[in-house]
Design an enzyme around this catalytic site. Structure first.
Site, short mmCIF file in Angstrom:
data_model
loop_
_atom_site.label_atom_id
_atom_site.label_comp_id
_atom_site.label_asym_id
_atom_site.label_seq_id
_atom_site.Cartn_x
_atom_site.Cartn_y
_atom_site.Cartn_z
N HIS A 137 2.34 -1.51 5.67
CA HIS A 137 1.85 -0.63 6.73
C HIS A 137 0.33 -0.65 6.73
CE1 HIS A 137 5.73 0.81 7.83
NE2 HIS A 137 5.98 1.38 6.67
N CYS A 160 0.14 -3.87 11.13
CA CYS A 160 -0.22 -3.40 12.46
C CYS A 160 -1.70 -3.07 12.51
CB CYS A 160 0.59 -2.15 12.81
SG CYS A 160 2.29 -2.51 13.30
#
Length: 709
Positions: free
Chosen positions: A296, A345
């Protein structure tokens, strides 16, 4: 210049590079140093060296750049000492290192080949670089046989013969191991096509100046170091699958390129900071440093942040590591190349308004490879139980190519652009300030090391040594062999086999028990007959069968030495009950457990890797952030009710999309299970993308797509 002419040369006219190396050898305080040379010269009637002269030389050691040897050589050089006479003195002393500085250069091997494991289907590159007084020639051998190409059946030990004039020498002997690629196990034609590289041809002047300012025809590294972090088992956020396989594949490829690789899974914030600190300690001038992160992450104001597995929900920059701050510290090491591959991301984190003030140097050695564009997501792929991110799926096909790193990444970007499932949703972004043709295949030319580097390099090697195999002899006559394998730098697999059993025993089994609580190992996943049952799918096929396997992850959490009990249970034909024997085993701190990454982070550690105005160590309150996939205020979701990710799967009877996660069942098949109410609040509507049907039609059989923020 001929050897006889060199012998008659006054030592005052030695080349500076030769004189410097000679003085470095003689300035050492030992029984073969400059004092010994002075005593020998003083006893020779051709030269006059008084006690006062020796005292004058000695005083030079007190000066910052003073050299007693240089002063002594200048003294006798002024009296007419020639190189041949100096060599006589050095021979009397038995100082071979100093003699080597004056002798005409022979063959010098600059880069030795290194042992390597190669996956079938990938290219192999063995490199040997050497220099000599005239052009050098190379020929590779497998034992005594010349080789030109290598197939899987040709794995074994290799070495290179180097010839220069009438001199011959051999490189170190290295081991080449060919590992079957699980993804290619069904392909009969799967094999490797290695490139056996030659070496450099350098003149005598190049050789003499090597320690000062030597350069290859192509750029070179003084060392290659890579830190690979894959975070997948998050405590407060959706779990991922791809980082484990991505880190594993990338590790094997980088090792073929002679990188020192540290591969770590599931690190907390303090563990990540300590891992970065250890990584930085391996860097020095001219090193190629590579950092890969999968997990993440987010991007705010042009700065990228990596999210540890213990990050709270929501999180902010104080809970994460700033990539640009790590780059700043790498630049201070004067690295030759900095490569950042970020597989995460890059959505905006609306909960984090901090603007890091990271002042980077203007250098021409930085390359960023972002798995996705700014304000976009990254995706995972899953097929037949092996999961890759889209980025690594294509990068691993190109990584061993001998191309400038930016050219290589450009080709990866083109490959990704042709991939229908993510076309228009994920595109590789490359940022570079590279002005030279530097590539990951560049050779290593060993340069000068600082004291800190010399101390840390052995520590790195030690931290990647497996425990030695153990033979356990029980009183009942049973003998057990215990072996070890490293899946990652912080993941150890222990496998045991029974090598001796008395005939009166019907059966016996040896189980590992009483593992340290630090490791938090699920007993249900220990002592299994297959690796897959332990949760290890990557080493399957490379370890022997008919063993019991136990997989120990998160070795960085180990505070003490790894000690456990081996419980032997025996069934005798004459007895109904099992008979048990126990043996205590201690294997020390295996792999990166030696680095003590679990140590508390220093008070200023946040500034070490993340120059933030606030941090867990300085802020009065914990910094919150965002769950990246399941909350309507997620920074990955600019609109309150937009679907924050895309799942696509194709089954035998059609495809479906929506909020789904997957888990591994005991039968080793992947299923898609609905999320729990806590993970998927009913107040959040489930929506699909408009083009989902088109993507399903183009999708490959059994290929599943996940977002991996």
């Amino acid at each position: 210049m001929s050897e006889s002419n060199e012998s008659s040369l006054n030592i005052n006219f030695l080349k500076e590079s030769v004189l410097k190396r000679l003085c470095e050898s003689l300035d050492k305080a030992n029984n073969k140093g400059w004092r010994k040379l002075g005593e020998i010269v003083k006893n020779d009637k051709r030269f006059k060296v008084s006690l006062e002269d020796m005292d004058m030389c000695s005083l030079k050691a007190l000066e910052a750049d003073g050299s007693p040897s240089r002063t002594l050589l200048k003294l006798i050089g002024d009296q007419g000492c020639i190189q041949g006479e100096l060599m006589e003195f050095l021979q009397i002393m038995g100082h071979t290192e100093a003699l080597q500085c004056l002798k005409p250069p022979g063959i010098q091997i600059l880069v030795q080949p290194q042992s390597v494991s190669v996956i079938a289907g990938h290219n192999l590159r063995l490199s040997c670089y050497a220099v000599g007084a005239s052009p050098v020639q190379f020929q590779w051998f497998k034992k005594t046989e010349e080789v030109k190409n290598v197939l899987p059946e040709h794995q074994g030990r290799y070495r290179c013969e180097i010839c220069c004039n009438n001199e011959r020498t051999w490189s170190s002997e290295v081991e080449v191991v060919v590992i079957a690629n699980p993804c290619l196990s069904q392909m009969k034609e799967a094999r490797i096509f290695p490139q056996i590289s030659g070496a450099m041809e350098c003149s005598e002047d190049d050789f003499l100046s090597i320690n000062k300012d030597y350069s290859f025809e192509k750029p070179y590294a003084t060392d290659k170091v890579a830190l690979l972090i894959g975070n997948l088992t998050y405590r407060n956020h959706p779990q991922l699958k791809a980082p484990m396989v991505d880190v594993y594949d990338l590790t094997n490829l980088l090792r073929q390129l002679n990188f020192k690789v540290v591969s770590l899974l599931d690190l907390t914030e303090s563990e990540m900071r300590n891992a970065v600190e250890e990584f930085l300690s391996l860097l020095h001038k001219g090193v190629y440093g590579l950092l890969y992160y999968a997990g993440h992450g987010y991007e705010n104001f042009g700065n990228s942040f990596m999210v540890p597995v213990d990050a709270p929900n929501p999180y902010r920059s104080g809970n994460c590591l700033c990539v640009q701050s790590i780059l700043k510290l790498m630049q201070e090491k004067e690295t030759g190349l900095n490569v950042f591959l970020l597989d995460m991301c890059r959505k905006r984190n609306v909960h984090d308004d901090a603007m890091p003030n990271v002042m980077l140097k203007v250098t021409a050695n930085i390359v960023f490879g972002y798995a996705t564009c700014q304000d976009a997501e990254a995706f995972e792929l899953s097929s037949s139980g092996f999961t890759n991110g889209v980025f690594i799926k294509f990068l691993k096909e190109r990584l061993l190519e001998d191309e400038k790193i930016t050219v290589l990444l450009d080709r990866v970007a083109e490959d990704m652009g042709q991939f229908d499932p993510t076309k228009g949703k994920q595109a590789l972004e490359i940022r570079s300030s590279l002005s030279e043709r530097r590539s990951l295949t560049d050779p290593i030319c060993l340069g000068g090391y600082s004291d800190a580097t010399e101390a840390h390099n052995p520590l790195w090697s030690k931290a990647h040594e497996l425990p030695e195999s153990k033979i356990l002899d029980f009183e009942c006559g049973v003998r057990i062999k215990m072996d070890f394998a490293a899946e990652f730098s912080n993941v150890l697999v222990i496998y045991t086999s029974i090598v001796k059993k008395p005939e009166e025993m019907q059966s016996c089994q040896a189980h590992i028990t009483d593992l340290p609580l630090d490791l938090d190992v699920d007993p249900k996943l220990m002592n299994k007959e297959t690796l897959e049952e332990t949760g290890s799918f990557l080493l399957s096929g490379s370890l022997p069968q008919h063993c019991l396997y136990t997989r120990l992850s998160s070795l960085q959490k180990l505070k003490e030495e790894l000690a456990f009990t081996v419980c032997l249970q025996v069934q005798f034909g004459s007895l109904d009950d099992l008979v048990q024997w126990n043996m205590h085993v201690n294997i020390g701190k295996p792999l990166t457990a030696k680095l003590d990454l679990n140590r508390p982070t220093r008070k200023n550690s946040c500034q070490v890797t993340c120059h933030m105005p606030h941090s867990p160590s300085t802020s009065p309150s914990h910094s919150p952030g965002s769950d990246r996939r399941f909350h309507n205020q997620d920074p990955c979701c600019p609109q309150p009710y937009a679907n924050p990710y895309l799942n696509v799967c194709e089954h035998l009877h059609g495809a479906q999309a929506g909020y789904r996660d997957f888990q591994l069942n005991t039968d080793h098949a992947y299923q898609y299970m609905p999320l729990s109410p806590l993970m998927n609040p009913p107040s959040i509507p489930i929506e699909t993308t408009d083009d989902i049907d088109d993507m399903q039609n183009e999708f490959i059989n059994s290929l599943h797509l996940y977002k991996h923020p």
